[in-house]
Design a protein around this motif. Sequence first.
Motif, PDB file in Angstrom:
ATOM      1  N   THR A  77       0.721  -1.262  -0.102  1.00  0.00           N
ATOM      2  CA  THR A  77       0.073   0.008   0.071  1.00  0.00           C
ATOM      3  C   THR A  77       0.754   1.139  -0.080  1.00  0.00           C
ATOM      4  N   ARG A  78       0.202   2.320  -0.520  1.00  0.00           N
ATOM      5  CA  ARG A  78       0.962   3.712  -0.718  1.00  0.00           C
ATOM      6  C   ARG A  78       1.001   4.513   0.737  1.00  0.00           C
ATOM      7  N   GLU A  79       0.206   4.131   1.551  1.00  0.00           N
ATOM      8  CA  GLU A  79      -0.065   4.921   2.620  1.00  0.00           C
ATOM      9  C   GLU A  79       0.789   4.418   3.818  1.00  0.00           C
TER      10      GLU A  79
ATOM     11  N   SER B 150       6.328   1.848   1.276  1.00  0.00           N
ATOM     12  CA  SER B 150       6.125   1.912  -0.110  1.00  0.00           C
ATOM     13  C   SER B 150       7.144   2.992  -0.506  1.00  0.00           C
TER      14      SER B 150
END
Lengths: 328, 328, 379, 379
Positions: free
Chosen positions: B288-290, B294
């Motif tokens: 995930t980006r959050e 990442s």
Amino acid sequence: MRFGRTPEQTAFADALDDLLGAADTPGAARSWADGDPALGLSLWQRLAELGVAGLLVPEEYDGLGASPVDVTVAFERLGYHGVPGPWVESVAVLPALLTQADEAKVLAGIASGQAVATLAAPRLTPRALDADVADHAFALTTTSALYRAEPGDRHGSVDATRRLFDLTPTEQIATVDAGRSLDLGTLACSAQLLGAGSRLLHASVAYAKQRHQFGKPIGAQQAVKHLLADVRVALDFAAPLVHNAAVDLEAEAPTAARSVSAAKVAAGDAAYLASRTALQVHGAIGYTREFDLSLWILKVRALVGAWGTPAEHRARILESLVSGEGAR
Amino acid sequence: MRFGRTPEQTAFADALDDLLGAADTPGAARSWADGDPALGLSLWQRLAELGVAGLLVPEEYDGLGASPVDVTVAFERLGYHGVPGPWVESVAVLPALLTQADEAKVLAGIASGQAVATLAAPRLTPRALDADVADHAFALTTTSALYRAEPGDRHGSVDATRRLFDLTPTEQIATVDAGRSLDLGTLACSAQLLGAGSRLLHASVAYAKQRHQFGKPIGAQQAVKHLLADVRVALDFAAPLVHNAAVDLEAEAPTAARSVSAAKVAAGDAAYLASRTALQVHGAIGYTREFDLSLWILKVRALVGAWGTPAEHRARILESLVSGEGAR
Amino acid sequence: MTFDQGTLEFTEAEETFRLEARDWLAANNPGRLPSMDTAEGAAAHRDWERTLASGRWSVVTWPEAYGGRDASLTEWVIFEEEYYLAGAPTRISQNGISLLAPIIFGHGTEEQKERYLRDMTDGTLVWAQAWSEPEAGSDLASLRATATQVEGGWKLNGQKTWSSRAPFADRGFGLFRSDPSAERHRGLTYFLFDLSADGVTVRPIDQLDGTPGFAEIFFDDVFVPDEDVLGGVGDGWKVAMSTAGNERGLSLRSPGRFCAAADRLLDLWQTDPQPHLRDQVVDAWIGAEAYRLYTWGAVTHVEAGGSVGAEGSINKLWWSDLDLSLHETALDLLGADAELEGPCLDDYLFSLSGPIYAGTNQIQRNIVAERILGLPRLG
Amino acid sequence: MTFDQGTLEFTEAEETFRLEARDWLAANNPGRLPSMDTAEGAAAHRDWERTLASGRWSVVTWPEAYGGRDASLTEWVIFEEEYYLAGAPTRISQNGISLLAPIIFGHGTEEQKERYLRDMTDGTLVWAQAWSEPEAGSDLASLRATATQVEGGWKLNGQKTWSSRAPFADRGFGLFRSDPSAERHRGLTYFLFDLSADGVTVRPIDQLDGTPGFAEIFFDDVFVPDEDVLGGVGDGWKVAMSTAGNERGLSLRSPGRFCAAADRLLDLWQTDPQPHLRDQVVDAWIGAEAYRLYTWGAVTHVEAGGSVGAEGSINKLWWSDLDLSLHETALDLLGADAELEGPCLDDYLFSLSGPIYAGTNQIQRNIVAERILGLPRLG
């Protein structure tokens, strides 16, 4: 569409397993390596009685006129049991060449198991296997010139059961088209690798279950599990490539040569992974000659480079793909 | 013989860690990616106060005239903390070029942290990083022609904090010898990779200790342990190559270019292994980006191919070895 | 602000030492000898040890009193670089010099030092290690061979295996359980014993390359006098662990070995450059270079008073994988000839043992994960 | 003795089926659409599902009554080969068609079949899967979201995560603990629910590629009527496991996908052949070819009455590693441009999820080792 072995082929494999499982194949391999081929030749005779020797000999020469898939069935079992001798040469490669050369007597001898034959061919098998034991030695000097030949100097192999000899061509006996025969040799070698790889996996799994360290079986260690799982994956995906190459050769498909090369690369990679993993799982005992495992470890190392190196086969695949042969 | 960092260099690294560990570098990176460089520029200023920006600016332009090893100390920490911005260009590459071009004002600006500069150079960095934020943009059109340049089209990178721009050269300002400067850029990028790789390892180890599955920490699983151990090995052996490349550049050794290439290849491989392992150990949350991880996973993917691809660096190493440069 | 940085520049004394070693080796090195795991090769290797000792090059880090040169760790690595660069023979005295001697220096009596150290520097006494047992493997704490106290000494019973050099060595060293009631790491004692003593049977085991590099040793009431106990009775584990760390650490595989192998690989490449193998060749060279530089970093660390602990496992993982990939790549370059007997194949077969011996690489990865990364031990 | 052998030759009917699919795709395939994990892309992908359904190509293996063609497994693989060869869009209905539908067919009531099956064939109803929970991950048996019986139905509470498609889907399916006193695999029930129901909150989660491919779903007293229980109350684990096998097995990743990727890789190679990458390119092609052939072997096995059990894990390990190496090699070929946004990078980022989702590859290796190789489970 039906992509897999027939019940008859499975039964053939089982029959070979029955015979070879009851025989002392490691003992035959060890004495073969020491220059005493008696046990190996007696095994040869019994395998011939099951039809292995004459698989590709045409029926008019008392052979079975069987298919390339049947060849893979047999060679996988030969590889699994570590049977020594020039099987690839006698059974997979020479029948079609000798048929072109009209060598009826040798063909009948091969089919009956009375005659053991060997061969040298440029690049693919530059030195003839077991030429000291073979009744007949042949040499391809190009992909079309077939000669009778005499054995010369011997070279040692990493696999002591592979007794390699230089050959001196003596008399040309035919002009042949050797491409398909040589591909059959590569195919048989791939099937042998697949069988040897499975044997190494089975031996490693059995050892991992039985051998205890730090109070539990080493096979309970996740690292050991994952190593062995990866071997299983590699072997399971090499197998259909070998089967497909046989199907392609049978059908004389335009992709046949490429399929054979893919089978050889994948079977070699999978078997080598199996051998490295077997050594790692067994530890020091795997590094000894007296433990039978070494027979398969060393054979795989030799076969990986036999019948065309992975580099040569990859080059052949790429060439075929780039030229757009038999596109999907 | 003494091959390692000095106590002063270790203290410098610690000071950077204190500053960056207390700052919200992931937040700065995210807003930088979104086109808001305020947090990143404020970090730039504070790092400049610690001496990072002026490391390679000569003392006569208010810089530190420090060594390539010092550069690796700083960039490893920048990589570890994921600091955004054209640091390689401003700090590692441009000072020597601008010194040759006698650009006193820009040099003083860089040293003080007031000026951010960027650069494009053929092959190694064909698009200039963060040219929209930089106060000065330069382009090398060959390894000797240095131009002022204007930013053009923007290209998106797998690492959203890397805002890449085409540059249009406007005015040649000097003829320079750029080889060493470009090697310093590659060296700085290697150190960044090393830092990013360690960050990924540390994050993965921490997660593996804390995250429970099937009733125990996932870090108790042997498979996870072995993956992480391999990352540690790779990073530990990449580090001395980076250090050695810096030493070679400092000494202007004939092997310097080769050493830089070896450092880049090894640091890239180790950091990429760290990123793949981090993703595997974290599972879906790593995808995930959050989750901050990442930022490093995507940065490593970008840096592996930046400042010369592994292929180019391997080619340069081979060429140097074959020509017998600086034999051991 | 100006920082000094590390350098690989050597002092004048160190450079002199390097040149002296290089010259001596150029004049005396016999090159590749027959395998030391054959009777003929063992004799040739013992001769070479005598030659080395005559030039005072067999144990450079030892005190002069025992045949050494009081060389620093740096000088030792320099010597090893030159040794492998010259392609000099493998060392039949390795077990004694690298594994046993550090323990005799650290735990032995003066009398033991006098009795054993000099004789192992010139090939007079070749030592076999005897750690493993059939059911123990990498799990040394589960050892079962026993030592029973008798008048004036001990009787050894049981079996050891994977004893390297045993088929052609003179003496052995290993751990025996001297307190049968104690478990695991306790109640073990470190013994030195004569391989020709009454009750000792050595059964050679052929390795993959066909030579008996190790053996099983059977002990049937083998008498060992008290003076051949090394360290305290019951202290065997502690004593042995200093060897194990040593074996896995700096002293086992010197960087010169891999740099020389990388150079040979490069030569092989140049005789027939195959572009698809370029990356493997370059990566093998990078790996050897990394090992060389890592070693100099470790030397710097140790000379500054640091120690090498669990990091030895990181080291071992690297060199064993490197050695294998160096030689696999060499075989790839040889192509169809790779299966033929010859030095490349011998070196490859030897490299196969790397990930297994001195603690398998699975164990090494556990050590790195648990002791260095701090991951939990359970499971 | 003559043996028949397997063949990849197809019947005339199968060849006709292939050509019909190929022609229809050639006429209707819109090519790459915007990511289905964006609002715009989701709409476009729904449209494409409607087009597929209009040609009766959206669920070829289903009964004609539900919009399918009663296609055999062989025909399904043929269709997939053609689908990927044509480069047609990814399927937004995948969760419904591949994961949920087999369960509705196997465990659903007639009424459930009527209510849900047709609507998932044409993009009318897009389904999100909701397996994982924050503390569960691959360990589904530790689920904690609850279902409490109320008048006429159930109230759902708790949290699901990694719910793929949830940001733009209509309904979801997942397991909830209906018996709070039961542990692990017991007391779970399979529910279907409306993502727009009162009490449902969907929080999209951005993936590495920047799109919200999955979401967290929060349940706050969400009412679900009894008719949306799938299979028996308390039978959820058994019901779900048939999906898990399915997800990991044949139906998830058809060989056409990898063959098409290998072909693209080969094209990329031909635009700039880099000899040092030759082996990687060839091996990627071999890997895709092996997957294609393995699949035909599995189809043969299943059509002969066999089943695919733990072998699904072997399958998943292969395709996930293959997918990654295909796309890593593509990036290697792109060199300095590899970091730039574009289809290669998108496909690479997608391939990174392969070894993680549908049971991490660590779990798959455990399954292969324990259930197929028979290694002991302890540890």
